[in-house]
Scaffold this active site. Structure first.
Site, PDB file in Angstrom:
ATOM      1  CG  ASN A 143      -1.612   0.979   1.482  1.00 14.77           C
ATOM      2  OD1 ASN A 143      -3.189   1.563   1.088  1.00 14.77           O
ATOM      3  ND2 ASN A 143      -1.728   1.726   2.431  1.00 14.77           N
ATOM      4  CE  LYS A 184       1.271   3.266  -6.913  1.00 14.93           C
ATOM      5  NZ  LYS A 184       0.635   2.511  -5.517  1.00 14.93           N
ATOM      6  CE1 TYR A 243       0.160   7.674  -6.928  1.00 14.91           C
ATOM      7  CE2 TYR A 243      -1.556   7.835  -8.127  1.00 14.91           C
ATOM      8  CZ  TYR A 243      -1.260   7.278  -7.154  1.00 14.91           C
ATOM      9  OH  TYR A 243      -1.830   7.019  -6.272  1.00 14.91           O
TER      10      TYR A 243
END
Length: 257
Positions: free
Chosen positions: A81, A156, A152
Protein backbone atom coordinates in the site's frame (compact mmCIF):
# COMPACT_ATOMS: atom_id res chain seq x y z
CA UNK A 1 -7.75 -16.17 10.79
CA UNK A 2 -5.03 -14.74 8.54
CA UNK A 3 -1.85 -12.87 9.39
CA UNK A 4 -1.40 -9.81 7.21
CA UNK A 5 1.31 -7.18 6.80
CA UNK A 6 0.36 -3.81 5.29
CA UNK A 7 2.97 -1.32 4.09
CA UNK A 8 2.36 2.39 4.47
CA UNK A 9 -0.36 1.83 7.04
CA UNK A 10 0.11 4.61 9.58
CA UNK A 11 -2.70 6.64 8.01
CA UNK A 12 -5.17 6.58 5.14
CA UNK A 13 -6.25 3.48 3.26
CA UNK A 14 -3.54 1.27 4.74
CA UNK A 15 -4.70 1.99 8.27
CA UNK A 16 -8.35 1.65 7.26
CA UNK A 17 -7.67 -1.76 5.73
CA UNK A 18 -5.83 -2.79 8.89
CA UNK A 19 -8.74 -1.68 11.06
CA UNK A 20 -11.22 -3.62 8.92
CA UNK A 21 -9.10 -6.78 8.96
CA UNK A 22 -8.62 -6.54 12.72
CA UNK A 23 -12.40 -6.16 13.17
CA UNK A 24 -12.80 -9.35 11.13
CA UNK A 25 -10.54 -11.18 13.57
CA UNK A 26 -7.31 -11.27 11.55
CA UNK A 27 -3.83 -10.61 12.92
CA UNK A 28 -2.51 -7.39 11.46
CA UNK A 29 1.00 -5.95 11.40
CA UNK A 30 1.22 -2.33 10.31
CA UNK A 31 4.10 -0.24 9.00
CA UNK A 32 5.18 3.33 9.72
CA UNK A 33 8.03 5.41 8.36
CA UNK A 34 9.54 6.39 11.73
CA UNK A 35 9.17 6.00 15.48
CA UNK A 36 6.82 8.96 15.91
CA UNK A 37 4.48 7.66 13.20
CA UNK A 38 4.69 4.17 14.69
CA UNK A 39 3.57 5.43 18.10
CA UNK A 40 0.61 7.26 16.53
CA UNK A 41 -0.28 4.09 14.62
CA UNK A 42 -0.27 1.98 17.79
CA UNK A 43 -2.73 4.42 19.33
CA UNK A 44 -4.95 4.28 16.24
CA UNK A 45 -5.07 0.47 16.19
CA UNK A 46 -4.12 -0.97 19.59
CA UNK A 47 -5.18 -4.44 18.41
CA UNK A 48 -2.39 -4.55 15.84
CA UNK A 49 0.10 -7.31 16.57
CA UNK A 50 3.01 -4.97 15.83
CA UNK A 51 4.06 -1.87 13.93
CA UNK A 52 7.19 -2.26 11.82
CA UNK A 53 9.27 0.90 11.48
CA UNK A 54 11.30 1.78 8.41
CA UNK A 55 11.64 4.33 5.63
CA UNK A 56 11.03 2.76 2.22
CA UNK A 57 12.62 5.68 0.39
CA UNK A 58 16.03 3.99 0.30
CA UNK A 59 17.02 0.51 -0.78
CA UNK A 60 18.62 -0.14 2.59
CA UNK A 61 15.48 1.09 4.32
CA UNK A 62 13.36 -1.36 2.33
CA UNK A 63 15.83 -4.16 3.15
CA UNK A 64 15.58 -3.28 6.84
CA UNK A 65 11.77 -3.39 6.72
CA UNK A 66 11.87 -6.81 5.04
CA UNK A 67 14.27 -8.09 7.70
CA UNK A 68 12.03 -6.83 10.51
CA UNK A 69 8.96 -8.38 8.90
CA UNK A 70 10.70 -11.74 8.49
CA UNK A 71 11.78 -11.64 12.14
CA UNK A 72 8.08 -11.68 13.07
CA UNK A 73 7.47 -14.94 11.19
CA UNK A 74 5.62 -15.83 8.04
CA UNK A 75 2.56 -13.92 6.86
CA UNK A 76 -0.45 -15.18 4.94
CA UNK A 77 -0.71 -11.95 2.94
CA UNK A 78 1.19 -8.75 2.23
CA UNK A 79 -0.64 -5.63 1.05
CA UNK A 80 1.69 -3.29 -0.84
CA UNK A 81 0.00 0.00 0.00
CA UNK A 82 2.92 2.39 0.63
CA UNK A 83 3.05 5.27 -1.84
CA UNK A 84 3.53 8.98 -2.29
CA UNK A 85 1.17 10.98 -4.45
CA UNK A 86 0.90 12.73 -7.76
CA UNK A 87 1.57 16.24 -6.43
CA UNK A 88 5.18 15.35 -5.57
CA UNK A 89 8.04 17.57 -6.65
CA UNK A 90 11.12 15.99 -8.15
CA UNK A 91 13.53 14.90 -5.42
CA UNK A 92 16.35 12.36 -5.45
CA UNK A 93 16.90 9.88 -2.64
CA UNK A 94 20.24 9.02 -1.06
CA UNK A 95 20.45 6.30 -3.74
CA UNK A 96 20.13 8.92 -6.49
CA UNK A 97 16.63 7.78 -7.51
CA UNK A 98 13.45 9.85 -7.87
CA UNK A 99 11.79 9.36 -4.48
CA UNK A 100 8.37 8.71 -6.03
CA UNK A 101 9.79 5.82 -8.05
CA UNK A 102 11.84 4.60 -5.08
CA UNK A 103 8.81 4.33 -2.81
CA UNK A 104 6.00 3.48 -5.21
CA UNK A 105 7.82 1.03 -7.48
CA UNK A 106 11.21 -0.09 -6.23
CA UNK A 107 10.34 -0.66 -2.58
CA UNK A 108 7.40 -2.87 -3.59
CA UNK A 109 9.82 -4.93 -5.69
CA UNK A 110 12.43 -5.16 -2.90
CA UNK A 111 9.88 -6.19 -0.27
CA UNK A 112 8.38 -8.84 -2.55
CA UNK A 113 11.85 -10.20 -3.23
CA UNK A 114 12.96 -10.31 0.41
CA UNK A 115 9.89 -10.95 2.57
CA UNK A 116 9.26 -14.66 3.05
CA UNK A 117 6.74 -15.46 0.38
CA UNK A 118 3.14 -15.22 1.60
CA UNK A 119 0.15 -16.99 0.15
CA UNK A 120 -1.29 -13.73 -1.17
CA UNK A 121 0.13 -10.50 -2.54
CA UNK A 122 -2.03 -7.42 -3.02
CA UNK A 123 -0.77 -4.34 -4.88
CA UNK A 124 -2.50 -0.96 -4.84
CA UNK A 125 -2.56 0.61 -8.27
CA UNK A 126 -4.65 3.61 -9.33
CA UNK A 127 -7.20 4.53 -11.96
CA UNK A 128 -4.53 6.87 -13.30
CA UNK A 129 -2.54 3.86 -14.48
CA UNK A 130 -5.01 3.29 -17.34
CA UNK A 131 -3.66 6.28 -19.29
CA UNK A 132 0.00 5.68 -18.44
CA UNK A 133 2.86 4.08 -20.33
CA UNK A 134 5.56 2.12 -18.53
CA UNK A 135 8.35 4.27 -20.03
CA UNK A 136 10.98 1.74 -19.03
CA UNK A 137 13.58 3.48 -21.21
CA UNK A 138 13.39 6.48 -18.88
CA UNK A 139 12.07 4.99 -15.65
CA UNK A 140 14.31 7.36 -13.62
CA UNK A 141 13.21 10.55 -15.43
CA UNK A 142 16.68 11.45 -16.68
CA UNK A 143 15.55 12.32 -20.22
CA UNK A 144 12.17 13.92 -19.56
CA UNK A 145 11.07 17.03 -17.74
CA UNK A 146 9.52 15.97 -14.43
CA UNK A 147 5.76 15.68 -14.23
CA UNK A 148 4.51 14.43 -10.87
CA UNK A 149 1.14 13.30 -12.18
CA UNK A 150 2.69 11.29 -15.00
CA UNK A 151 5.36 9.84 -12.70
CA UNK A 152 2.67 8.73 -10.23
CA UNK A 153 0.55 7.16 -12.99
CA UNK A 154 3.60 5.29 -14.31
CA UNK A 155 4.47 4.01 -10.84
CA UNK A 156 0.94 2.68 -10.37
CA UNK A 157 1.22 0.92 -13.74
CA UNK A 158 4.50 -0.55 -12.49
CA UNK A 159 2.72 -1.83 -9.37
CA UNK A 160 0.16 -3.66 -11.49
CA UNK A 161 3.01 -5.07 -13.59
CA UNK A 162 4.73 -6.32 -10.43
CA UNK A 163 1.51 -7.99 -9.30
CA UNK A 164 1.03 -9.80 -12.58
CA UNK A 165 4.72 -10.71 -12.85
CA UNK A 166 4.50 -12.33 -9.41
CA UNK A 167 1.34 -14.18 -10.45
CA UNK A 168 3.15 -15.55 -13.49
CA UNK A 169 6.39 -16.35 -11.66
CA UNK A 170 4.87 -17.82 -8.49
CA UNK A 171 1.80 -19.91 -9.36
CA UNK A 172 1.40 -20.95 -5.72
CA UNK A 173 0.64 -17.32 -4.75
CA UNK A 174 -2.54 -15.32 -5.33
CA UNK A 175 -1.12 -12.02 -6.62
CA UNK A 176 -3.52 -9.28 -7.68
CA UNK A 177 -3.79 -5.52 -8.12
CA UNK A 178 -6.59 -3.05 -7.55
CA UNK A 179 -7.55 0.59 -7.74
CA UNK A 180 -9.22 1.99 -4.61
CA UNK A 181 -10.79 4.95 -6.37
CA UNK A 182 -9.96 8.63 -6.11
CA UNK A 183 -10.89 9.24 -2.50
CA UNK A 184 -10.35 12.14 -0.06
CA UNK A 185 -7.31 10.83 1.79
CA UNK A 186 -4.26 12.97 2.50
CA UNK A 187 -2.89 11.79 -0.85
CA UNK A 188 -6.14 12.13 -2.81
CA UNK A 189 -7.01 15.58 -1.53
CA UNK A 190 -10.27 16.93 -0.03
CA UNK A 191 -12.04 17.27 -3.37
CA UNK A 192 -11.70 13.62 -4.41
CA UNK A 193 -15.13 12.34 -5.49
CA UNK A 194 -15.03 8.56 -4.94
CA UNK A 195 -16.57 6.54 -2.09
CA UNK A 196 -14.31 6.49 0.97
CA UNK A 197 -16.31 3.65 2.48
CA UNK A 198 -15.36 1.38 -0.41
CA UNK A 199 -11.74 2.42 -0.87
CA UNK A 200 -10.18 0.01 1.64
CA UNK A 201 -12.45 -3.00 1.24
CA UNK A 202 -11.08 -4.64 -1.91
CA UNK A 203 -7.51 -4.95 -0.60
CA UNK A 204 -8.75 -6.44 2.68
CA UNK A 205 -10.98 -8.85 0.76
CA UNK A 206 -8.17 -9.96 -1.56
CA UNK A 207 -5.84 -10.44 1.41
CA UNK A 208 -8.10 -12.59 3.55
CA UNK A 209 -11.40 -13.66 1.99
CA UNK A 210 -12.08 -17.32 1.27
CA UNK A 211 -14.68 -16.37 -1.36
CA UNK A 212 -13.88 -18.01 -4.72
CA UNK A 213 -13.87 -14.62 -6.47
CA UNK A 214 -11.06 -13.45 -4.17
CA UNK A 215 -9.00 -16.63 -4.54
CA UNK A 216 -7.68 -15.80 -7.99
CA UNK A 217 -4.37 -14.56 -9.34
CA UNK A 218 -3.19 -12.13 -11.98
CA UNK A 219 -6.42 -10.13 -11.82
CA UNK A 220 -7.25 -6.45 -11.44
CA UNK A 221 -10.11 -5.14 -9.29
CA UNK A 222 -12.14 -2.06 -8.47
CA UNK A 223 -14.62 -2.13 -5.56
CA UNK A 224 -14.65 -5.96 -5.32
CA UNK A 225 -15.23 -6.42 -9.06
CA UNK A 226 -12.79 -7.41 -11.75
CA UNK A 227 -11.80 -4.70 -14.18
CA UNK A 228 -9.53 -4.74 -17.22
CA UNK A 229 -6.13 -3.15 -16.45
CA UNK A 230 -3.93 -1.17 -18.79
CA UNK A 231 -2.82 -3.75 -21.40
CA UNK A 232 0.83 -2.88 -20.75
CA UNK A 233 0.44 -4.28 -17.23
CA UNK A 234 -0.24 -7.74 -18.67
CA UNK A 235 2.64 -7.75 -21.17
CA UNK A 236 5.14 -10.43 -20.01
CA UNK A 237 8.02 -8.81 -21.91
CA UNK A 238 7.44 -5.46 -20.20
CA UNK A 239 7.07 -7.20 -16.85
CA UNK A 240 10.39 -8.95 -17.30
CA UNK A 241 12.09 -5.69 -18.30
CA UNK A 242 10.72 -3.99 -15.19
CA UNK A 243 11.94 -6.86 -13.00
CA UNK A 244 15.38 -6.67 -14.60
CA UNK A 245 15.59 -2.91 -14.07
CA UNK A 246 14.53 -3.21 -10.43
CA UNK A 247 17.03 -6.02 -9.88
CA UNK A 248 19.82 -3.94 -11.42
CA UNK A 249 18.97 -0.82 -9.39
CA UNK A 250 18.50 -2.62 -6.08
CA UNK A 251 21.08 -5.38 -6.44
CA UNK A 252 18.37 -7.87 -5.42
CA UNK A 253 17.06 -10.62 -7.67
CA UNK A 254 13.47 -11.75 -7.46
CA UNK A 255 13.51 -15.44 -6.47
CA UNK A 256 12.15 -18.10 -8.81
CA UNK A 257 9.75 -20.78 -7.66
Amino acid sequence: MSRIFITGSSTGLGLMAGQLLAEQGHQVVLHARNAARAEETRRELPRAEAVVEGDLETIQGAKDVAQRVNALGRFDAVIHNAAVGYREAHRLTADGLPHLFAINTLSAYVLAALIERPRRLVYLSSGMHHQAQANLDDILWRKRRWNGSTAYAESKLHDAMLAFAAARRWPDVFSNALEPGWVPTRMGGPGAPDDMDQAHRTQAWLAASEAPKARVTGAYFYHLKRRAPNPEAQDPALQDRLLALCAELSGIALPDM
